[in-house]
Design an enzyme around this catalytic site. Structure first.
Site, PDB file in Angstrom:
ATOM      1  N   GLU A 261       0.551   5.232   0.672  1.00 18.01           N
ATOM      2  CA  GLU A 261      -0.337   6.290   1.162  1.00 18.01           C
ATOM      3  C   GLU A 261       0.119   7.661   0.670  1.00 18.01           C
ATOM      4  O   GLU A 261       1.231   7.820   0.148  1.00 18.01           O
ATOM      5  CB  GLU A 261      -0.397   6.224   2.695  1.00 18.01           C
ATOM      6  CG  GLU A 261      -0.961   4.872   3.133  1.00 18.01           C
ATOM      7  CD  GLU A 261      -1.226   4.765   4.614  1.00 18.01           C
ATOM      8  OE1 GLU A 261      -0.696   5.583   5.393  1.00 18.01           O
ATOM      9  OE2 GLU A 261      -1.973   3.850   4.988  1.00 18.01           O
TER      10      GLU A 261
ATOM     11  N   ASN B 267       0.849  -1.197   0.000  1.00 16.54           N
ATOM     12  CA  ASN B 267       0.000   0.000   0.000  1.00 16.54           C
ATOM     13  C   ASN B 267       0.884   1.246   0.000  1.00 16.54           C
ATOM     14  O   ASN B 267       1.951   1.269   0.616  1.00 16.54           O
ATOM     15  CB  ASN B 267      -1.043   0.008   1.132  1.00 16.54           C
ATOM     16  CG  ASN B 267      -0.499  -0.324   2.505  1.00 16.54           C
ATOM     17  OD1 ASN B 267       0.553  -0.917   2.631  1.00 16.54           O
ATOM     18  ND2 ASN B 267      -1.235   0.068   3.525  1.00 16.54           N
TER      19      ASN B 267
ATOM     20  N   CYS C  93     -11.025  -3.331  -3.897  1.00 18.40           N
ATOM     21  CA  CYS C  93     -10.010  -4.297  -4.348  1.00 18.40           C
ATOM     22  C   CYS C  93     -10.642  -5.616  -4.773  1.00 18.40           C
ATOM     23  O   CYS C  93     -10.162  -6.283  -5.686  1.00 18.40           O
ATOM     24  CB  CYS C  93      -8.977  -4.531  -3.251  1.00 18.40           C
ATOM     25  SG  CYS C  93      -7.856  -3.131  -3.106  1.00 18.40           S
TER      26      CYS C  93
ATOM     27  N   GLU D  55      -3.236  -4.377  -3.034  1.00 16.61           N
ATOM     28  CA  GLU D  55      -3.734  -5.205  -4.133  1.00 16.61           C
ATOM     29  C   GLU D  55      -3.639  -4.458  -5.458  1.00 16.61           C
ATOM     30  O   GLU D  55      -3.329  -5.036  -6.503  1.00 16.61           O
ATOM     31  CB  GLU D  55      -5.205  -5.598  -3.887  1.00 16.61           C
ATOM     32  CG  GLU D  55      -5.434  -6.490  -2.668  1.00 16.61           C
ATOM     33  CD  GLU D  55      -5.607  -5.718  -1.367  1.00 16.61           C
ATOM     34  OE1 GLU D  55      -5.104  -4.572  -1.262  1.00 16.61           O
ATOM     35  OE2 GLU D  55      -6.247  -6.260  -0.459  1.00 16.61           O
TER      36      GLU D  55
ATOM     37  N   CYS E  93      -4.192   0.892  -2.406  1.00 20.79           N
ATOM     38  CA  CYS E  93      -4.131  -0.366  -1.667  1.00 20.79           C
ATOM     39  C   CYS E  93      -3.038  -1.274  -2.242  1.00 20.79           C
ATOM     40  O   CYS E  93      -2.673  -1.168  -3.420  1.00 20.79           O
ATOM     41  CB  CYS E  93      -5.466  -1.108  -1.751  1.00 20.79           C
ATOM     42  SG  CYS E  93      -6.739  -0.447  -0.670  1.00 20.79           S
TER      43      CYS E  93
ATOM     44  N   CYS F 204     -10.369  -4.764   0.658  1.00 24.01           N
ATOM     45  CA  CYS F 204     -11.502  -3.839   0.741  1.00 24.01           C
ATOM     46  C   CYS F 204     -12.438  -4.083  -0.447  1.00 24.01           C
ATOM     47  O   CYS F 204     -12.093  -4.788  -1.399  1.00 24.01           O
ATOM     48  CB  CYS F 204     -11.011  -2.397   0.760  1.00 24.01           C
ATOM     49  SG  CYS F 204     -10.492  -1.786  -0.865  1.00 24.01           S
TER      50      CYS F 204
HETATM   51  N1  THU Z   1      -5.318  -1.354   2.631  1.00 25.68           N
HETATM   52  C1  THU Z   1      -4.795  -2.154   1.657  1.00 25.68           C
HETATM   53  O1  THU Z   1      -3.671  -1.944   1.198  1.00 25.68           O
HETATM   54  N2  THU Z   1      -5.541  -3.189   1.203  1.00 25.68           N
HETATM   55  C2  THU Z   1      -6.771  -3.514   1.686  1.00 25.68           C
HETATM   56  O2  THU Z   1      -7.423  -4.372   1.133  1.00 25.68           O
HETATM   57  C3  THU Z   1      -7.301  -2.812   2.871  1.00 25.68           C
HETATM   58  C4  THU Z   1      -6.646  -1.513   3.186  1.00 25.68           C
HETATM   59  C5  THU Z   1      -4.496  -0.220   3.103  1.00 25.68           C
HETATM   60  C6  THU Z   1      -4.899   1.116   2.574  1.00 25.68           C
HETATM   61  C7  THU Z   1      -4.335   2.047   3.632  1.00 25.68           C
HETATM   62  O3  THU Z   1      -2.994   2.336   3.311  1.00 25.68           O
HETATM   63  C8  THU Z   1      -4.363   1.229   4.905  1.00 25.68           C
HETATM   64  O4  THU Z   1      -4.559  -0.119   4.505  1.00 25.68           O
HETATM   65  C9  THU Z   1      -5.454   1.660   5.871  1.00 25.68           C
HETATM   66  O5  THU Z   1      -6.666   1.739   5.229  1.00 25.68           O
END
Ligand code: THU
Length: 307
Positions: free
Chosen positions: A218, A216, A262, A229, A227, A259
């Site tokens: 940010e 991920n 994704c 994925e 994300c 999520c």
């Molecule tokens: N996140 C993911 O990378 N994948 C997911 O399926 C759920 C959430 C990350 C996004 C963000 O950087 C952190 O988790 C908190 O939401």
């Protein structure tokens, strides 16, 4: 109808013969050897398995249990099954299959506590305590009995496990390369805001099953966050691949699940039967399919039908 309840504890058994002797010394009665096969089904709440036992009627067992490495309560319903193959076919077709656990179980009984000395195919030897809770009773008596037997059988902290055999088998059968790739990606996450690193790994159907990873990423403008994925999908597509055969996602949380967005993105390149391994730092905690995560999904075929 209220579920029945057990207080349970499970541990690895380094010396089943010594445990057997200790159980007899502790006053348990040997009730013989059982041959059991448990077929699990993918269900959204709790757990569901069909238990087949040589010389006994089959049972559907629906249960719920929090997995902790200590004595814990399991609440369950038992349903007699006259036609096991038909039930397996019906539930597999509608819910999907889970792991199959085969074991040889030596059963010992001490009052209302069952002692199981289990030799589980693919997992080795285990000792399990199950105190059957009388209807309406608080759990104090059962916890005390389990604690006493735990002491007598030498089930120390290092041997006690939180998970059930089905989860342990799922982990043992998990593809290590994919799990390691997810772990590597998780370590590379850019997460200065959430401090919640996630790693994803995708095995391509094409390109000899090449593995692609993603972390991920940010952003100070929060909605621009990507994300793990999505990063992995980008890597796979950029390498010229178009289909995903298997997915692993890892984060240090009780159960990471992709999520909603994704799930939809994965569905573009994968099918409802594609396995998705949900991992913690120690490995796979649960394996589900994409169809389980995203039922009734929207796809391009829906548009074709509209034309
Ligand atoms: N996140 C993911 O990378 N994948 C997911 O399926 C759920 C959430 C990350 C996004 C963000 O950087 C952190 O988790 C908190 O939401």
């Amino acid at each position: 109808m209220q579920p029945a309840r057990n207080v349970e504890l499970k541990a690895r058994d380094r010396d089943p013969a010594a445990t057997f002797a200790a159980a007899l010394t502790a006053g348990a009665r040997d009730a013989g050897v059982l041959h059991q096969r448990d077929t699990y089904f993918a269900v959204p709440h709790g757990r569901l398995k069909l238990r087949e036992e040589a010389g006994a009627p089959a049972q559907l067992i629906a249960y719920d249990r929090t997995d902790t490495a200590s004595a814990r309560t399991s609440a369950y319903h038992l349903v007699a099954v006259p036609d096991p193959p038909a039930l397996i076919a019906a539930l597999t077709a509608t819910h999907g299959a889970g792991p199959v656990v085969q074991k040889t179980r030596r059963l010992l009984l001490r009052e209302n506590v069952r002692i199981h000395l289990d030799a589980v195919t693919g997992l080795g030897d285990w000792v399990e305590l199950e105190a059957v809770v009388p209807e309406g009773a608080d759990l104090a008596d059962e916890h005390a009995k389990v604690a006493r037997l735990r002491e007598a059988l030498g089930m120390d902290d290092a041997q006690v496990v939180a998970e059930g055999y089905a989860q342990l088998l799922t982990r043992a059968a998990a593809p290590q390369d994919l799990v390691e790739a997810a772990r590597l990606a998780m370590g590379r996450a850019h997460v200065p805001y959430s401090h919640f690193p996630v790693g994803a790994a995708l095995r391509a159907e094409d390109n000899d099953g090449a593995v692609f990873l993603g972390a991920n990423v940010e952003n100070s403008a929060y909605p621009q966050t990507q994300c793990a994925e999505v990063s992995a999908i980008g890597a796979l597509v950029s390498a010229g691949c178009r289909r995903v055969a298997e997915v692993a996602v890892m984060a240090d949380t009780p159960l990471i699940t992709p999520c909603g967005g994704c799930r939809q993105r994965l569905a573009e390149l994968a099918g409802p039967g594609t396995p998705v391994h949900l991992c913690g730092p120690e490995g796979v905690r649960r394996t589900v399919t994409l169809g389980y995560l995203l039922p009734l999904s929207f796809d391009a075929a829906a548009m074709d039908r509209a034309r």
